[in-house]
Write a protein that holds these residues in place. Structure first.
Motif, mmCIF file in Angstrom:
data_model
loop_
_atom_site.group_PDB
_atom_site.id
_atom_site.type_symbol
_atom_site.label_atom_id
_atom_site.label_comp_id
_atom_site.label_asym_id
_atom_site.label_seq_id
_atom_site.Cartn_x
_atom_site.Cartn_y
_atom_site.Cartn_z
ATOM 1 N N ILE A 63 4.166 1.960 -15.611
ATOM 2 C CA ILE A 63 4.920 2.084 -14.361
ATOM 3 C C ILE A 63 5.869 0.892 -14.273
ATOM 4 O O ILE A 63 5.497 -0.235 -14.609
ATOM 5 C CB ILE A 63 3.979 2.165 -13.137
ATOM 6 N N SER A 64 7.068 1.149 -13.832
ATOM 7 C CA SER A 64 8.062 0.079 -13.752
ATOM 8 C C SER A 64 7.953 -0.666 -12.425
ATOM 9 O O SER A 64 7.418 -0.146 -11.433
ATOM 10 C CB SER A 64 9.470 0.651 -13.897
ATOM 11 N N ASN A 65 8.485 -1.869 -12.410
ATOM 12 C CA ASN A 65 8.543 -2.640 -11.170
ATOM 13 C C ASN A 65 9.418 -1.940 -10.132
ATOM 14 O O ASN A 65 9.148 -2.016 -8.937
ATOM 15 C CB ASN A 65 9.075 -4.046 -11.439
ATOM 16 N N VAL A 66 10.445 -1.252 -10.609
ATOM 17 C CA VAL A 66 11.340 -0.535 -9.698
ATOM 18 C C VAL A 66 10.569 0.553 -8.947
ATOM 19 O O VAL A 66 10.714 0.703 -7.733
ATOM 20 C CB VAL A 66 12.534 0.072 -10.481
ATOM 21 N N VAL A 67 9.730 1.286 -9.653
ATOM 22 C CA VAL A 67 8.931 2.346 -9.020
ATOM 23 C C VAL A 67 7.955 1.733 -8.017
ATOM 24 O O VAL A 67 7.787 2.256 -6.904
ATOM 25 C CB VAL A 67 8.192 3.196 -10.080
ATOM 26 N N MET A 68 7.334 0.627 -8.382
ATOM 27 C CA MET A 68 6.382 -0.005 -7.456
ATOM 28 C C MET A 68 7.084 -0.516 -6.208
ATOM 29 O O MET A 68 6.594 -0.329 -5.093
ATOM 30 C CB MET A 68 5.619 -1.133 -8.156
ATOM 31 N N GLU A 69 8.224 -1.155 -6.382
ATOM 32 C CA GLU A 69 8.966 -1.664 -5.229
ATOM 33 C C GLU A 69 9.421 -0.507 -4.331
ATOM 34 O O GLU A 69 9.310 -0.585 -3.101
ATOM 35 C CB GLU A 69 10.172 -2.474 -5.684
ATOM 36 N N LYS A 70 9.898 0.561 -4.931
ATOM 37 C CA LYS A 70 10.341 1.722 -4.156
ATOM 38 C C LYS A 70 9.175 2.298 -3.348
ATOM 39 O O LYS A 70 9.332 2.634 -2.170
ATOM 40 C CB LYS A 70 10.922 2.791 -5.082
ATOM 41 N N ALA A 71 7.999 2.387 -3.965
ATOM 42 C CA ALA A 71 6.816 2.907 -3.270
ATOM 43 C C ALA A 71 6.490 2.044 -2.051
ATOM 44 O O ALA A 71 6.213 2.570 -0.956
ATOM 45 C CB ALA A 71 5.624 2.959 -4.225
ATOM 46 N N MET A 72 6.548 0.741 -2.223
ATOM 47 C CA MET A 72 6.235 -0.165 -1.111
ATOM 48 C C MET A 72 7.238 -0.007 0.029
ATOM 49 O O MET A 72 6.859 0.021 1.198
ATOM 50 C CB MET A 72 6.231 -1.605 -1.607
ATOM 51 N N ARG A 73 8.481 0.082 -0.330
ATOM 52 C CA ARG A 73 9.515 0.209 0.704
ATOM 53 C C ARG A 73 9.398 1.546 1.450
ATOM 54 O O ARG A 73 9.620 1.606 2.658
ATOM 55 C CB ARG A 73 10.891 0.021 0.100
ATOM 56 N N LEU A 74 9.025 2.609 0.739
ATOM 57 C CA LEU A 74 8.834 3.900 1.400
ATOM 58 C C LEU A 74 7.702 3.842 2.424
ATOM 59 O O LEU A 74 7.822 4.392 3.525
ATOM 60 C CB LEU A 74 8.542 4.994 0.365
ATOM 61 N N VAL A 75 6.609 3.181 2.064
ATOM 62 C CA VAL A 75 5.482 3.035 2.995
ATOM 63 C C VAL A 75 5.932 2.260 4.219
ATOM 64 O O VAL A 75 5.654 2.655 5.367
ATOM 65 C CB VAL A 75 4.287 2.351 2.301
ATOM 66 N N GLU A 76 6.620 1.171 4.006
ATOM 67 C CA GLU A 76 7.064 0.345 5.131
ATOM 68 C C GLU A 76 8.095 1.059 5.999
ATOM 69 O O GLU A 76 8.115 0.880 7.214
ATOM 70 C CB GLU A 76 7.592 -0.988 4.622
ATOM 71 N N GLU A 77 8.965 1.866 5.396
ATOM 72 C CA GLU A 77 9.967 2.602 6.177
ATOM 73 C C GLU A 77 9.330 3.554 7.172
ATOM 74 O O GLU A 77 9.882 3.806 8.246
ATOM 75 C CB GLU A 77 10.905 3.373 5.241
ATOM 76 N N GLU A 78 8.164 4.083 6.827
ATOM 77 C CA GLU A 78 7.451 4.996 7.743
ATOM 78 C C GLU A 78 6.543 4.239 8.706
ATOM 79 O O GLU A 78 5.778 4.841 9.441
ATOM 80 C CB GLU A 78 6.644 6.028 6.950
ATOM 81 N N LYS A 79 6.640 2.927 8.690
ATOM 82 C CA LYS A 79 5.869 2.065 9.601
ATOM 83 C C LYS A 79 4.355 2.249 9.425
ATOM 84 O O LYS A 79 3.595 2.185 10.389
ATOM 85 C CB LYS A 79 6.279 2.300 11.046
ATOM 86 N N ILE A 80 3.953 2.478 8.181
ATOM 87 C CA ILE A 80 2.536 2.500 7.830
ATOM 88 C C ILE A 80 2.235 1.134 7.238
ATOM 89 O O ILE A 80 3.007 0.602 6.435
ATOM 90 C CB ILE A 80 2.225 3.612 6.802
ATOM 91 N N THR A 81 1.130 0.538 7.635
ATOM 92 C CA THR A 81 0.781 -0.787 7.126
ATOM 93 C C THR A 81 0.575 -0.724 5.623
ATOM 94 O O THR A 81 -0.172 0.123 5.119
ATOM 95 C CB THR A 81 -0.499 -1.323 7.806
ATOM 96 N N LEU A 82 1.235 -1.624 4.926
ATOM 97 C CA LEU A 82 1.148 -1.697 3.468
ATOM 98 C C LEU A 82 0.202 -2.814 3.061
ATOM 99 O O LEU A 82 0.349 -3.953 3.482
ATOM 100 C CB LEU A 82 2.534 -1.963 2.875
ATOM 101 N N ILE A 83 -0.774 -2.466 2.234
ATOM 102 C CA ILE A 83 -1.707 -3.430 1.665
ATOM 103 C C ILE A 83 -1.546 -3.335 0.153
ATOM 104 O O ILE A 83 -1.424 -2.234 -0.394
ATOM 105 C CB ILE A 83 -3.173 -3.097 2.036
ATOM 106 N N VAL A 84 -1.546 -4.468 -0.533
ATOM 107 C CA VAL A 84 -1.431 -4.449 -1.990
ATOM 108 C C VAL A 84 -2.569 -5.232 -2.621
ATOM 109 O O VAL A 84 -3.076 -6.196 -2.044
ATOM 110 C CB VAL A 84 -0.063 -4.997 -2.485
#
Length: 176
Positions: A63-84
Motif C-alpha cells: 500500500i502506498s503512502n498516498v493511499v494511506m493519506e487519502k484514507a485518513m483525509r476521507l475519514v476526517e472529511e466525514e467528521k469521524i474520529t480518526l485513530i491510527v
C-alpha cells in the motif's frame, strides 16, 4: 454493496453508535459515507509504518503512502474520529522514518495515535529476518523461540542501534 446494506439495516434495527477498524485500502468516499450513516463514530486505521520498504518487506503490505493519506483525509472529511496505529522498533528502522511519521501526524492531526513497540514471536518471518540481519542476538532469538518475551515497552527509546545496542533516539526529546 455489503456495507451499504449494513449501514441502512444497522441504523434501522440496532441504532447504537459504534467504532470500527479498517484497512486503509478499504476506505473510499462511499465506505466512509455508509459508516457515517450507520452512526460510526471512530475508525482506526492500521498504518504500522510510513516506510514503504518496511511495509512491503517486513509486513507484506502493498500500500502506498498516498493511499494511506487519502484514507485518513476521507475519514476526517466525514467528521469521524480518526485513530491510527503505528509500530516502532523494526529491524534497521532509522530516525528519519520516525521523524517523517511525526511530521505527518503533526500535519494531519488524527484524533489519537497508538504507538506500539514491535514484539517478536516464535517462528515468524519478521523474527527470522531480524535474526538473519543481526538485529537479534542468538541468545535473544533462542529466548523468543522458547516463548520468553521478556522485553517490554521502553519509555526512553523506540529504536536501538543494532551494532552498539545503544539508544539512538530519546522520546523525551520528541515530546517537547
Amino acid at each position: 454493496n455489503w456495507l451499504r446494506e449494513f449501514s441502512y439495516e444497522y441504523r434501522e434495527k440496532v441504532g447504537i453508535r459504534f467504532i470500527c477498524t479498517m484497512h486503509p485500502m478499504h476506505i473510499s468516499p462511499e465506505s466512509v459515507l455508509y459508516l457515517k450513516k450507520a452512526d460510526c463514530r471512530q475508525i482506526t486505521l492500521g498504518v504500522q509504518s510510513w516506510d514503504v520498504n518496511i511495509r512491503r518487506d517486513l509486513l507484506n503490505r502493498e500500500i502506498s503512502n498516498v493511499v494511506m493519506e487519502k484514507a485518513m483525509r476521507l475519514v476526517e472529511e466525514e467528521k469521524i474520529t480518526l485513530i491510527v496505529d503505528n509500530i516502532f522498533g523494526f529491524p534497521n528502522q532509522d530516525e528519519e522514518e520516525l521523524i517523517q511519521s511525526l511530521l505527518f501526524y503533526t500535519a494531519i492531526k488524527p484524533g489519537r495515535i497508538f504507538f506500539y513497540n514491535l514484539k517478536y514471536y516464535p517462528k515468524t518471518a519478521i523474527t527470522e529476518i531480524a535474526k538473519h540481519n543481526g538485529f537479534l542476538s542468538s541468545q535473544r532469538f533462542e529466548e523468543i523461540l522458547d516463548g520468553k518475551n521478556i522485553r517490554g515497552v521502553y519509555f526512553d527509546s523506540f529504536l536501538e542501534n543494532k551494532t552498539t545496542r545503544n539508544t539512538t533516539i530519546n522520546t523525551q526529546s520528541l515530546l517537547y
